[in-house]
Design a protein around this motif. Structure first.
Motif, mmCIF file in Angstrom:
data_model
loop_
_atom_site.group_PDB
_atom_site.id
_atom_site.type_symbol
_atom_site.label_atom_id
_atom_site.label_comp_id
_atom_site.label_asym_id
_atom_site.label_seq_id
_atom_site.Cartn_x
_atom_site.Cartn_y
_atom_site.Cartn_z
ATOM 1 N N GLU A 197 14.568 16.490 -56.585
ATOM 2 C CA GLU A 197 13.168 16.174 -56.285
ATOM 3 C C GLU A 197 12.550 15.416 -57.460
ATOM 4 O O GLU A 197 12.924 15.651 -58.609
ATOM 5 C CB GLU A 197 12.373 17.472 -56.115
ATOM 6 N N THR A 257 5.409 10.886 -61.536
ATOM 7 C CA THR A 257 6.725 11.515 -61.365
ATOM 8 C C THR A 257 7.783 10.689 -62.095
ATOM 9 O O THR A 257 7.579 9.512 -62.407
ATOM 10 C CB THR A 257 7.125 11.613 -59.878
ATOM 11 N N ARG A 270 8.957 21.713 -60.449
ATOM 12 C CA ARG A 270 8.743 20.272 -60.366
ATOM 13 C C ARG A 270 7.277 19.868 -60.478
ATOM 14 O O ARG A 270 6.969 18.704 -60.670
ATOM 15 C CB ARG A 270 9.337 19.704 -59.073
ATOM 16 N N PRO A 279 15.709 15.206 -64.002
ATOM 17 C CA PRO A 279 15.227 16.081 -62.932
ATOM 18 C C PRO A 279 16.337 16.354 -61.914
ATOM 19 O O PRO A 279 17.346 15.654 -61.893
ATOM 20 C CB PRO A 279 14.112 15.268 -62.282
ATOM 21 N N GLN A 314 10.161 14.755 -60.463
ATOM 22 C CA GLN A 314 9.570 15.713 -61.408
ATOM 23 C C GLN A 314 8.232 15.187 -61.920
ATOM 24 O O GLN A 314 8.144 14.035 -62.344
ATOM 25 C CB GLN A 314 10.523 15.917 -62.602
#
Ligand SMILES: NC(=O)c1ccc[n+]([C@@H]2O[C@H](COP(=O)([O-])OP(=O)(O)OC[C@H]3O[C@@H](n4cnc5c(N)ncnc54)[C@H](OP(=O)(O)O)[C@@H]3O)[C@@H](O)[C@H]2O)c1
Length: 336
Positions: free
Chosen positions: A55, A5, A93, A52, A57
């Motif tokens: 949240e 992420t 996401r 992002p 990504q």
């Protein structure tokens, strides 16, 4: 689940291996347990520039794996199906650099018995190439054997991932394919992909060579660098030909000789896979599926697309490799 992420845009170092909840498929969606994630230039470009939301990504649009859950309205018989995935991270996401992704059911396409590495190489390059080969009024709307028979296609940059896909699809559809490359090594890859004619644009007079091969000109150009190639394209296109511009490699702006292109009724068509019409994407998925079943799509060195595989925790290195113009297809083995 293990997931790469990022929370802010930046270099490959913003990509972190993290623990994320396994996503649940919503109505009309499927969840895919991923085997491979495919890396494309768009993935590092988005990571570099698009911050992002709230949240974390997960990057990467393309992938392949097995459906392991379905949402409301999706046939439960799809659980266990081997699939390839496209546009997983587009406005969502859950990209493919993770153990699971969740996508709309139509974005997980049956892969049959083909290897997951092949499935993860399909999405962006093959859907872009399909669009470039079908987008103009004098080109077929769909690709199938014979659809491009009698036509000559010029693929600029035949050792690139999209160039390779364009060569494979155009050959399957019966076209004569001329392609340009910058070295003997890339020439060998373009030939392995199926191009009948390969021109080294660093050493040869591309326009003269293409005119020798296609005296009446080419019907379609699949163009990676219009800034560098506009003049050559002018010299080689037939009347009513299309030039499908899918990248700005070599520079963001270009100039073109208006009168020469007017005289030929040339069509300049810009292509971005994400915002292509839904029916064009559906046709691309259908035709790629048919080509796959026919054994007409291959990956690996002997298909002109060497594979470079990284484990999940080295996704940053995989991004860096694409950013550094790796030749072939960069994959992330999500299970490693
Ligand atoms: N519009 C879309 O939807 C879409 C979809 C996919 C990709 N893209 C973009 O398309 C570009 C290529 O993507 P890719 O995945 O195919 O990358 P890639 O695998 O790195 O291939 C790019 C190829 O272009 C060649 N090239 C560069 N300048 C050239 C020139 N003047 N003449 C002929 N060939 C040239 C490169 O080789 P040499 O430098 O050795 O010539 C290389 O083989 C990227 O900018 C990517 O972001 C756009």
């Amino acid at each position: 689940m293990r997931a790469i992420t990022y929370r802010e845009s930046g270099g490959p170092e913003v990509l972190q291996l993290t623990d994320q909840p396994v996503p649940e498929p919503g109505p009309g969606e499927v969840r895919v347990a991923l085997a491979f994630s495919g890396v494309n230039p768009t993935d590092w470009k988005r990571r570099s520039t698009a911050a992002p939301g709230d949240e974390p990504q997960t990057p990467n649009q393309d992938g392949a794996g097995t459906v392991d859950a379905v949402g409301e309205g999706v046939d439960p018989a799809r659980v266990g199906e081997r699939v390839w995935v496209w546009e997983a991270a587009w406005e969502r996401r859950w990209g493919t650099a993770a153990e699971h992704t969740v996508v709309r059911a139509e974005q997980a396409v049956p892969l049959g018995d083909h290897p997951f590495e092949l499935g993860a190489a399909l999405g962006i390059p093959f859907m872009t190439a399909h669009r470039c080969l079908t987008v103009a009024e004098h080109l077929p709307r769909r690709l199938e054997p014979g659809a491009l028979a009698g036509r000559t296609v010029l693929v600029q940059g035949g050792a690139g991932a999209v160039g390779n896909a364009a060569i494979q699809l155009a050959r399957w559809a019966g076209a004569t394919v001329v392609t340009t490359v910058s070295s003997p090594e890339k020439a060998a890859l373009a030939r392995a992909a199926g191009a009948q004619h390969v021109v080294d644009y660093k050493k040869e007079d591309v326009a003269a060579r293409v005119r020798e091969i296609a005296p009446d000109g080419v019907q379609a150009v699949v163009e990676v660098s219009i800034r560098a190639n506009a003049e050559v394209d002018t010299e080689v296109v037939a009347q009513h030909a299309s030039i499908a511009i899918y990248a700005d490699d070599g520079g963001p702006e270009f100039s073109a000789p208006t009168r020469a292109f007017m005289a030929l009724n040339t069509r300049f068509q810009f292509v971005l896979v994400y915002t292509a019409p839904a029916e064009a994407k559906a046709q691309a998925v259908a035709d790629i599926t048919t080509a796959l079943a026919a054994g007409a799509i291959r990956v690996g060195e002997d298909a002109g697309l060497p594979l470079h595989t990284y484990p999940l925790d080295a996704t940053a290195a995989a991004h860096q490799a694409v950013q550094d113009a790796a030749v072939g297809k960069v994959l992330v083995d999500v299970t490693a």
